[in-house]
Scaffold this motif. Structure first.
Motif, PDB file in Angstrom:
ATOM      1  N   ALA A  30      20.948 -75.848 -30.781  1.00 56.69           N
ATOM      2  CA  ALA A  30      22.250 -75.429 -31.381  1.00 56.69           C
ATOM      3  C   ALA A  30      22.615 -75.122 -30.514  1.00 56.69           C
ATOM      4  O   ALA A  30      24.726 -75.097 -30.926  1.00 56.69           O
ATOM      5  N   HIS A  31      23.091 -74.442 -29.873  1.00 51.26           N
ATOM      6  CA  HIS A  31      23.618 -73.409 -28.406  1.00 51.26           C
ATOM      7  C   HIS A  31      24.252 -74.547 -28.490  1.00 51.26           C
ATOM      8  O   HIS A  31      26.063 -73.903 -28.193  1.00 51.26           O
ATOM      9  N   VAL A  32      23.619 -74.909 -27.108  1.00 47.65           N
ATOM     10  CA  VAL A  32      24.529 -76.030 -26.315  1.00 47.65           C
ATOM     11  C   VAL A  32      25.480 -76.833 -27.212  1.00 47.65           C
ATOM     12  O   VAL A  32      26.529 -77.393 -26.444  1.00 47.65           O
ATOM     13  N   THR A  33      25.323 -77.176 -28.174  1.00 44.53           N
ATOM     14  CA  THR A  33      26.130 -77.505 -29.032  1.00 44.53           C
ATOM     15  C   THR A  33      27.808 -77.203 -29.322  1.00 44.53           C
ATOM     16  O   THR A  33      29.176 -78.672 -29.186  1.00 44.53           O
ATOM     17  N   TYR A  34      27.711 -75.878 -29.258  1.00 46.65           N
ATOM     18  CA  TYR A  34      29.469 -75.428 -28.745  1.00 46.65           C
ATOM     19  C   TYR A  34      29.966 -75.960 -27.477  1.00 46.65           C
ATOM     20  O   TYR A  34      31.257 -75.699 -27.294  1.00 46.65           O
ATOM     21  N   SER A  35      29.242 -76.437 -26.610  1.00 48.38           N
ATOM     22  CA  SER A  35      30.423 -77.412 -25.658  1.00 48.38           C
ATOM     23  C   SER A  35      31.075 -77.854 -25.689  1.00 48.38           C
ATOM     24  O   SER A  35      30.925 -78.514 -26.600  1.00 48.38           O
ATOM     25  N   ILE A  36      32.032 -77.888 -25.016  1.00 45.10           N
ATOM     26  CA  ILE A  36      32.933 -79.212 -25.223  1.00 45.10           C
ATOM     27  C   ILE A  36      32.704 -80.367 -24.333  1.00 45.10           C
ATOM     28  O   ILE A  36      32.860 -81.126 -23.274  1.00 45.10           O
ATOM     29  N   PHE A  37      32.150 -81.149 -25.176  1.00 43.32           N
ATOM     30  CA  PHE A  37      31.283 -82.341 -25.301  1.00 43.32           C
ATOM     31  C   PHE A  37      32.447 -83.883 -25.347  1.00 43.32           C
ATOM     32  O   PHE A  37      32.459 -85.078 -24.434  1.00 43.32           O
ATOM     33  N   ASP A  38      33.668 -83.741 -25.406  1.00 42.93           N
ATOM     34  CA  ASP A  38      34.694 -84.720 -25.638  1.00 42.93           C
ATOM     35  C   ASP A  38      34.507 -85.121 -24.255  1.00 42.93           C
ATOM     36  O   ASP A  38      35.172 -85.349 -23.083  1.00 42.93           O
ATOM     37  N   GLY A  39      34.867 -86.664 -24.411  1.00 47.02           N
ATOM     38  CA  GLY A  39      34.902 -87.287 -23.362  1.00 47.02           C
ATOM     39  C   GLY A  39      33.918 -87.485 -22.314  1.00 47.02           C
ATOM     40  O   GLY A  39      33.927 -88.065 -21.363  1.00 47.02           O
ATOM     41  N   GLY A  71      36.683 -70.193 -25.328  1.00 52.10           N
ATOM     42  CA  GLY A  71      36.555 -69.363 -26.500  1.00 52.10           C
ATOM     43  C   GLY A  71      36.584 -67.678 -27.001  1.00 52.10           C
ATOM     44  O   GLY A  71      35.243 -67.652 -26.301  1.00 52.10           O
ATOM     45  N   PHE A  72      36.909 -66.743 -27.363  1.00 56.62           N
ATOM     46  CA  PHE A  72      36.139 -65.364 -27.569  1.00 56.62           C
ATOM     47  C   PHE A  72      35.071 -65.085 -27.884  1.00 56.62           C
ATOM     48  O   PHE A  72      34.366 -64.721 -27.740  1.00 56.62           O
ATOM     49  N   LEU A  73      34.848 -65.971 -29.252  1.00 58.97           N
ATOM     50  CA  LEU A  73      33.803 -65.859 -30.077  1.00 58.97           C
ATOM     51  C   LEU A  73      32.930 -66.279 -29.624  1.00 58.97           C
ATOM     52  O   LEU A  73      31.686 -66.104 -29.917  1.00 58.97           O
ATOM     53  N   ILE A  74      32.177 -67.154 -28.983  1.00 65.91           N
ATOM     54  CA  ILE A  74      31.391 -68.844 -28.054  1.00 65.91           C
ATOM     55  C   ILE A  74      31.111 -67.640 -26.618  1.00 65.91           C
ATOM     56  O   ILE A  74      31.970 -67.996 -25.493  1.00 65.91           O
ATOM     57  N   ASN A  75      30.165 -67.849 -26.863  1.00 67.08           N
ATOM     58  CA  ASN A  75      29.784 -66.812 -25.298  1.00 67.08           C
ATOM     59  C   ASN A  75      29.877 -68.208 -23.875  1.00 67.08           C
ATOM     60  O   ASN A  75      29.779 -69.350 -23.843  1.00 67.08           O
ATOM     61  N   GLN A 256      25.064 -59.277 -32.464  1.00 69.35           N
ATOM     62  CA  GLN A 256      23.532 -59.726 -32.597  1.00 69.35           C
ATOM     63  C   GLN A 256      24.313 -61.814 -33.217  1.00 69.35           C
ATOM     64  O   GLN A 256      22.949 -61.827 -33.049  1.00 69.35           O
ATOM     65  N   HIS A 257      24.923 -61.516 -34.116  1.00 67.92           N
ATOM     66  CA  HIS A 257      25.302 -63.635 -34.769  1.00 67.92           C
ATOM     67  C   HIS A 257      25.131 -64.150 -33.285  1.00 67.92           C
ATOM     68  O   HIS A 257      24.503 -65.172 -33.301  1.00 67.92           O
ATOM     69  N   ASP A 258      25.278 -64.076 -32.125  1.00 63.28           N
ATOM     70  CA  ASP A 258      25.295 -64.201 -30.837  1.00 63.28           C
ATOM     71  C   ASP A 258      23.530 -64.615 -29.848  1.00 63.28           C
ATOM     72  O   ASP A 258      22.987 -63.865 -30.213  1.00 63.28           O
ATOM     73  N   ALA A 259      23.313 -66.475 -30.178  1.00 55.14           N
ATOM     74  CA  ALA A 259      22.377 -66.613 -29.752  1.00 55.14           C
ATOM     75  C   ALA A 259      22.198 -65.832 -29.039  1.00 55.14           C
ATOM     76  O   ALA A 259      20.730 -66.082 -28.298  1.00 55.14           O
ATOM     77  N   MET A 260      22.533 -66.922 -28.172  1.00 54.54           N
ATOM     78  CA  MET A 260      22.459 -65.520 -26.789  1.00 54.54           C
ATOM     79  C   MET A 260      21.734 -64.358 -25.614  1.00 54.54           C
ATOM     80  O   MET A 260      21.222 -64.126 -25.435  1.00 54.54           O
ATOM     81  N   ASN A 261      22.283 -63.590 -27.435  1.00 57.25           N
ATOM     82  CA  ASN A 261      21.134 -62.441 -27.633  1.00 57.25           C
ATOM     83  C   ASN A 261      20.556 -62.532 -28.352  1.00 57.25           C
ATOM     84  O   ASN A 261      19.447 -61.683 -28.314  1.00 57.25           O
ATOM     85  N   TRP A 262      20.021 -63.358 -28.860  1.00 60.23           N
ATOM     86  CA  TRP A 262      18.199 -63.334 -29.239  1.00 60.23           C
ATOM     87  C   TRP A 262      17.126 -63.293 -28.784  1.00 60.23           C
ATOM     88  O   TRP A 262      16.871 -63.989 -27.990  1.00 60.23           O
ATOM     89  N   GLN A 263      16.094 -62.333 -28.848  1.00 60.47           N
ATOM     90  CA  GLN A 263      14.759 -62.073 -28.495  1.00 60.47           C
ATOM     91  C   GLN A 263      13.961 -63.420 -28.867  1.00 60.47           C
ATOM     92  O   GLN A 263      13.443 -63.282 -29.772  1.00 60.47           O
ATOM     93  N   ILE A 264      13.419 -63.561 -26.881  1.00 58.83           N
ATOM     94  CA  ILE A 264      12.589 -64.309 -27.040  1.00 58.83           C
ATOM     95  C   ILE A 264      11.102 -64.392 -26.687  1.00 58.83           C
ATOM     96  O   ILE A 264      10.987 -63.716 -25.789  1.00 58.83           O
ATOM     97  N   MET A 265       9.868 -64.513 -26.786  1.00 60.30           N
ATOM     98  CA  MET A 265       8.417 -64.084 -26.568  1.00 60.30           C
ATOM     99  C   MET A 265       7.828 -65.569 -26.345  1.00 60.30           C
ATOM    100  O   MET A 265       7.278 -65.898 -27.325  1.00 60.30           O
ATOM    101  N   GLY A 266       7.626 -66.322 -25.309  1.00 58.94           N
ATOM    102  CA  GLY A 266       6.994 -67.655 -25.020  1.00 58.94           C
ATOM    103  C   GLY A 266       8.192 -69.202 -26.287  1.00 58.94           C
ATOM    104  O   GLY A 266       8.643 -69.169 -25.365  1.00 58.94           O
ATOM    105  N   SER A 267       7.297 -69.626 -26.791  1.00 56.96           N
ATOM    106  CA  SER A 267       7.836 -70.467 -27.847  1.00 56.96           C
ATOM    107  C   SER A 267       8.381 -69.306 -29.556  1.00 56.96           C
ATOM    108  O   SER A 267       8.271 -70.365 -30.892  1.00 56.96           O
ATOM    109  N   ASN A 268       7.970 -68.565 -29.667  1.00 55.02           N
ATOM    110  CA  ASN A 268       8.636 -67.827 -30.914  1.00 55.02           C
ATOM    111  C   ASN A 268      10.163 -66.744 -30.582  1.00 55.02           C
ATOM    112  O   ASN A 268       9.913 -65.960 -29.762  1.00 55.02           O
TER     113      ASN A 268
END
Length: 375
Positions: A30-39, A71-75, A256-268
């Protein structure tokens, strides 16, 4: 604290046969989809490119430097994350196709999506709100429009993908993308609902209460998985699903809305026990207020607020950030030109926003300053 990059270091050498697709993979895509993939990523569903090829082609684009500054709001590390996916065994052979990117100021429409083929199965990822004022306005239009344009786009995209592929789908989306994938799952019809395995909503804005009472929603409710950070703002706009996880994030306040800041442990995810007090108060007060308005009043509120924002002449949050003084002056002037009653109502709700966004979102900065909200 661990993030996407740690996850790829831990799990990057393991195939999806070894460790099945999970909630962390869903958020990552979902986060990678913010990439500018045009073309770069094919627009059709028949031609496909692996992550490894997409990364190579992305880097070769003549506007590469502009693409990595999204953009300003995308990591700022979003492109780096995409390149990391292209290197690890788990992701490098995942295929990308069906890229769509629709932006229309006149229609107030912002939509983008990518289909990822993960271990032979399609995962549709719908982009959230981008840096544009149009994207933010469309979010608020959910309050009064039966279907915003992006919801229609998402539904049509899924129907087209369902015709192109056999078998079942996973739908994922962060921010507005979370709202779009839930809406798509609910409104796609009973036959297509059977082809949806899971729907992942990551801090997406919600819906009116009646939405959750419909038989169409009940038909897919058990497939919907919602996740919110402890300090949630976007996910507290309108009503959210009853079942959800609260995720620990090391971002400050709105970030905290930025998914890059969400904390992960293993697959959870690492979970929080409850929402922050500010989020719970915002959810209660904002939704109690908007539920009392009729549709014309909701429309008037959104049009009023964005009339002020559009007076800045800026198209994006980044534009406002670059020339904050001029943008602020124009917005304050537009606010001053309003009638007393409209200013009073707008001030009430924007003062509520001030408590949860502080100075984080450029388009709201001038609106929530006390000196800008004088009667």
């Amino acid at each position: 604290m661990a993030d996407f990059f740690d996850y790829l270091n831990w799990r990057g050498d393991l195939s999806f046969d070894d460790v099945p697709f999970n909630k962390i993979d869903a958020l990552l895509l979902a986060h990678v989809t913010y990439s500018i993939f045009d073309g770069v990523v094919p627009e059709n569903f028949t031609e496909k490119k692996t992550f490894a090829q997409v990364a190579k082609d992305f880097m070769a684009m003549p506007d590469y430097e502009e693409r990595i500054n999204i953009g300003f709001l995308i990591n700022k590390r979003t492109a780096e994350l995409m390149f990391k996916c292209a290197e690890v065994e788990r992701y490098k052979n995942v295929e990308l196709c069906g890229f769509r990117n629709i932006y229309n100021e006149e229609k107030v429409e912002q939509f983008a999506a990518v289909t990822y083929i993960v271990n032979g199965k399609p995962v549709i990822a719908v982009r959230g709100t981008d840096d544009t004022i149009v994207g933010w306005k469309e979010d608020f239009n959910i309050a009064w429009q039966e279907q915003i344009p992006a919801q229609k786009d998402s539904l049509e995209y899924f129907k087209e993908a369902a015709s192109a592929f056999n078998g079942d789908f996973v739908l994922v989306g962060h921010s507005k993308g979370g709202n779009l994938v839930i809406n798509t799952a609910v409104r796609c019809g009973s036959e297509l609902q059977k082809r949806i395995n899971e729907v992942y909503n990551f801090d997406g804005p919600g819906f009116a209460t009646d939405f959750f009472k419909s038989p169409e929603y009940k038909a897919v409710e058990g497939k919907i998985r919602s996740f919110y950070p402890g300090f949630s703002v976007v996910g507290m706009i309108f009503h959210h699903p009853a079942n959800f996880e609260i995720v620990k994030s090391d971002g400050f306040a709105f970030w905290q809305h930025d998914a890059m800041n969400w904390q992960i442990m293993g697959s959870n995810f690492i979970n929080e026990g409850k929402f922050a007090d500010e989020s719970r108060l915002f959810y209660k007060v904002f939704n109690e207020w908007i539920d009392k308005l009729d549709n014309s009043q909701r429309k008037s509120f959104v049009e009023t607020m964005f009339c002020i924002l559009e007076a800045s002449g800026a198209k994006t949050n980044s534009d406002i950030e670059k020339d904050a003084l001029k943008s602020t002056a124009r917005m304050v002037a537009a606010y001053a030109d309003m009638g007393k009653e409209r200013r009073k109502e707008l001030k009430k709700i924007l003062s509520l926003f001030k408590d949860v966004i502080a100075d984080d979102i450029p388009i709201f900065k001038p609106l929530v300053l006390e000196r800008s909200l004088k009667k």
